[in-house]
Design a protein around this motif. Sequence first.
Motif, PDB file in Angstrom:
ATOM      1  N   ARG A 319     -10.422  -0.383  -0.865  1.00  0.00           N
ATOM      2  CA  ARG A 319     -10.020   0.334   0.351  1.00  0.00           C
ATOM      3  C   ARG A 319      -8.850  -0.383   1.033  1.00  0.00           C
ATOM      4  O   ARG A 319      -7.897   0.252   1.479  1.00  0.00           O
ATOM      5  CB  ARG A 319     -11.206   0.459   1.305  1.00  0.00           C
ATOM      6  CG  ARG A 319     -10.890   1.135   2.628  1.00  0.00           C
ATOM      7  CD  ARG A 319     -12.126   1.164   3.525  1.00  0.00           C
ATOM      8  NE  ARG A 319     -13.154   1.994   2.936  1.00  0.00           N
ATOM      9  CZ  ARG A 319     -13.268   3.296   3.135  1.00  0.00           C
ATOM     10  NH1 ARG A 319     -12.388   3.912   3.931  1.00  0.00           N
ATOM     11  NH2 ARG A 319     -14.241   3.984   2.576  1.00  0.00           N
ATOM     12  N   ASP A 320      -8.949  -1.745   1.096  1.00  0.00           N
ATOM     13  CA  ASP A 320      -7.864  -2.503   1.707  1.00  0.00           C
ATOM     14  C   ASP A 320      -6.561  -2.310   0.930  1.00  0.00           C
ATOM     15  O   ASP A 320      -5.486  -2.155   1.523  1.00  0.00           O
ATOM     16  CB  ASP A 320      -8.219  -3.989   1.745  1.00  0.00           C
ATOM     17  CG  ASP A 320      -9.364  -4.276   2.690  1.00  0.00           C
ATOM     18  OD1 ASP A 320      -9.624  -3.424   3.569  1.00  0.00           O
ATOM     19  OD2 ASP A 320     -10.006  -5.324   2.548  1.00  0.00           O
ATOM     20  N   LEU A 321      -6.673  -2.304  -0.416  1.00  0.00           N
ATOM     21  CA  LEU A 321      -5.472  -2.147  -1.236  1.00  0.00           C
ATOM     22  C   LEU A 321      -4.851  -0.773  -1.030  1.00  0.00           C
ATOM     23  O   LEU A 321      -3.631  -0.630  -0.917  1.00  0.00           O
ATOM     24  CB  LEU A 321      -5.820  -2.372  -2.707  1.00  0.00           C
ATOM     25  CG  LEU A 321      -4.639  -2.373  -3.680  1.00  0.00           C
ATOM     26  CD1 LEU A 321      -3.690  -3.526  -3.373  1.00  0.00           C
ATOM     27  CD2 LEU A 321      -5.127  -2.442  -5.131  1.00  0.00           C
ATOM     28  N   ALA A 325      -1.232   0.129   0.476  1.00  0.00           N
ATOM     29  CA  ALA A 325      -0.255   0.910  -0.276  1.00  0.00           C
ATOM     30  C   ALA A 325       0.240   2.099   0.529  1.00  0.00           C
ATOM     31  O   ALA A 325       1.425   2.445   0.511  1.00  0.00           O
ATOM     32  CB  ALA A 325      -0.889   1.381  -1.590  1.00  0.00           C
ATOM     33  N   ILE A 326      -0.657   2.750   1.278  1.00  0.00           N
ATOM     34  CA  ILE A 326      -0.253   3.899   2.095  1.00  0.00           C
ATOM     35  C   ILE A 326       0.694   3.442   3.198  1.00  0.00           C
ATOM     36  O   ILE A 326       1.726   4.080   3.463  1.00  0.00           O
ATOM     37  CB  ILE A 326      -1.494   4.591   2.684  1.00  0.00           C
ATOM     38  CG1 ILE A 326      -2.330   5.214   1.555  1.00  0.00           C
ATOM     39  CG2 ILE A 326      -1.091   5.652   3.684  1.00  0.00           C
ATOM     40  CD1 ILE A 326      -3.648   5.790   2.023  1.00  0.00           C
ATOM     41  N   GLY A 331       2.421   3.077  -4.431  1.00  0.00           N
ATOM     42  CA  GLY A 331       1.252   3.636  -5.090  1.00  0.00           C
ATOM     43  C   GLY A 331       0.290   2.558  -5.539  1.00  0.00           C
ATOM     44  O   GLY A 331       0.615   1.369  -5.572  1.00  0.00           O
ATOM     45  N   VAL A 332      -0.937   2.995  -5.879  1.00  0.00           N
ATOM     46  CA  VAL A 332      -1.955   2.107  -6.435  1.00  0.00           C
ATOM     47  C   VAL A 332      -2.155   2.506  -7.888  1.00  0.00           C
ATOM     48  O   VAL A 332      -2.403   3.680  -8.190  1.00  0.00           O
ATOM     49  CB  VAL A 332      -3.280   2.212  -5.666  1.00  0.00           C
ATOM     50  CG1 VAL A 332      -4.354   1.355  -6.335  1.00  0.00           C
ATOM     51  CG2 VAL A 332      -3.084   1.781  -4.230  1.00  0.00           C
ATOM     52  N   VAL A 333      -2.025   1.542  -8.785  1.00  0.00           N
ATOM     53  CA  VAL A 333      -2.185   1.813 -10.212  1.00  0.00           C
ATOM     54  C   VAL A 333      -3.378   1.022 -10.725  1.00  0.00           C
ATOM     55  O   VAL A 333      -3.672  -0.082 -10.251  1.00  0.00           O
ATOM     56  CB  VAL A 333      -0.913   1.448 -11.001  1.00  0.00           C
ATOM     57  CG1 VAL A 333       0.264   2.282 -10.552  1.00  0.00           C
ATOM     58  CG2 VAL A 333      -0.598  -0.029 -10.880  1.00  0.00           C
ATOM     59  N   ALA A 343      -0.837  -2.880  -6.390  1.00  0.00           N
ATOM     60  CA  ALA A 343       0.167  -2.218  -5.557  1.00  0.00           C
ATOM     61  C   ALA A 343       1.399  -3.122  -5.578  1.00  0.00           C
ATOM     62  O   ALA A 343       1.324  -4.298  -5.205  1.00  0.00           O
ATOM     63  CB  ALA A 343      -0.330  -2.011  -4.138  1.00  0.00           C
ATOM     64  N   VAL A 344       2.516  -2.601  -6.047  1.00  0.00           N
ATOM     65  CA  VAL A 344       3.715  -3.408  -6.282  1.00  0.00           C
ATOM     66  C   VAL A 344       4.728  -3.146  -5.178  1.00  0.00           C
ATOM     67  O   VAL A 344       5.031  -1.983  -4.862  1.00  0.00           O
ATOM     68  CB  VAL A 344       4.318  -3.084  -7.667  1.00  0.00           C
ATOM     69  CG1 VAL A 344       5.546  -3.952  -7.925  1.00  0.00           C
ATOM     70  CG2 VAL A 344       3.273  -3.265  -8.758  1.00  0.00           C
TER      71      VAL A 344
END
Length: 440
Positions: A319-321, A325-326, A331-333, A343-344
Amino acid sequence: MSQPASSDTRLRLRAVLNAQFALLLAVCLLAAAAGGALVYTVHVDPGTETQTRTVSSMTVETEYVHSAEVTEPNPVFDIGTVLDGRNTYFTRVAPVLDVAVETSYAADAASDVAVSYESVLVVRNVDGDGETVYWQEREPLTTETVSGVAPGETAAASFALNSSAISATADQIESDLGASPGERETFVTTTVTVDGTINGEQTSYTRTVDMTLTHGGETYSVSEPGVQSDTVERTEPVTVERRYGPLRSLGGPLLFLAGVAGAGGLLYARREVGLALSPAERAYLDYRDDRSEFAEWVTEIRLPESAHDRPEAEAATLRDLVDFAIDNDTGVVEDPMTGAYHAVTDDFVYTYVPPTPAAGGDAAGKAIGGDGVASAGGGEPGSPDPLDGPTRIDDDVSLDEAWRRAGFDPGTVPIDRLPNGPAAAPVSAAERDTDDTGGD
């Protein structure tokens, strides 16, 4: 890297059973108590109830039987011919209707039974609804009693009706009154009474039956109700054992067994299996919830090695990631090989490594620092102590690639990357000798 759905189901079931243990146990005990009460009531002490039993009965049947004899010459019927059971008779050739009221009864035993008849001819003028009677004329036809009638025997009383005379009488009344405001009705009403000792009891039965006579100029019609049957029963209360249907008879034992089995299963599961979740198992379920909730934000992509050249930061939860990212418009991959989430950004790689349900409790402790080392790839007990040097991991471990991207030998786990490991590996005696002699 998805986990089997059965793992989620088992953990969630344990969580529900642990959270609702007291309530479920109470429900099972109440079900067992209710089932036991039903078993006792239905099979041990059903109790009694009062029912009504028919001791004897008598059936009485009454009907009108009518006919008319041809008394005037005509081209169709011979004089003396009897026309019977018709709905319509001819007024000129057979004006007199012979009527008999017949009664019979059925009973197991009877004595001193008498059947009485009282027949009256009624001629009247009424409105269309039959509620208002403008005038009425009653003429007794017969009063007769037949004694000593046995069960199955037919008693009868007879009388005659002259349709021409009845019609003339009605015409004369209307002429004398000077008006005919309603409709004319002509009928015979007979009161039948049966008295006697029937089935050992003094019995009296009464019924009234009617027969209508309609004048139509040159014809008259008869409308009678047919056989009228009544049954008179004598009853008495009796006390019998209460009987129950299959729902209670079978439902009670089944409910009792289900309640006992459910309570026993809950207690066994709590004592032998353990229902409370470890912190790692709760963390795993939280992760699975987050994975389901944020599925639309996660894309399964294998990042290139260059993406991992950035410094790596660790997220506490998925959830934190996703929130990060938002907020940072990235994005989250999910790495299909390692199962890790990334998240890059331009400066960092933010990573979340999900827990596994097997990582909790004593098993988790043994895997990390027990008799053997279970590395990120899952080593077997009996492996070398992590403090003795780098630890070998299996070739099929999904984290090999992560170590390779970080610049380490894919066949070893650096000591400083092990959970709770030292910041740097101790130098062995051989390595110290090599350093002292200036070896390679």
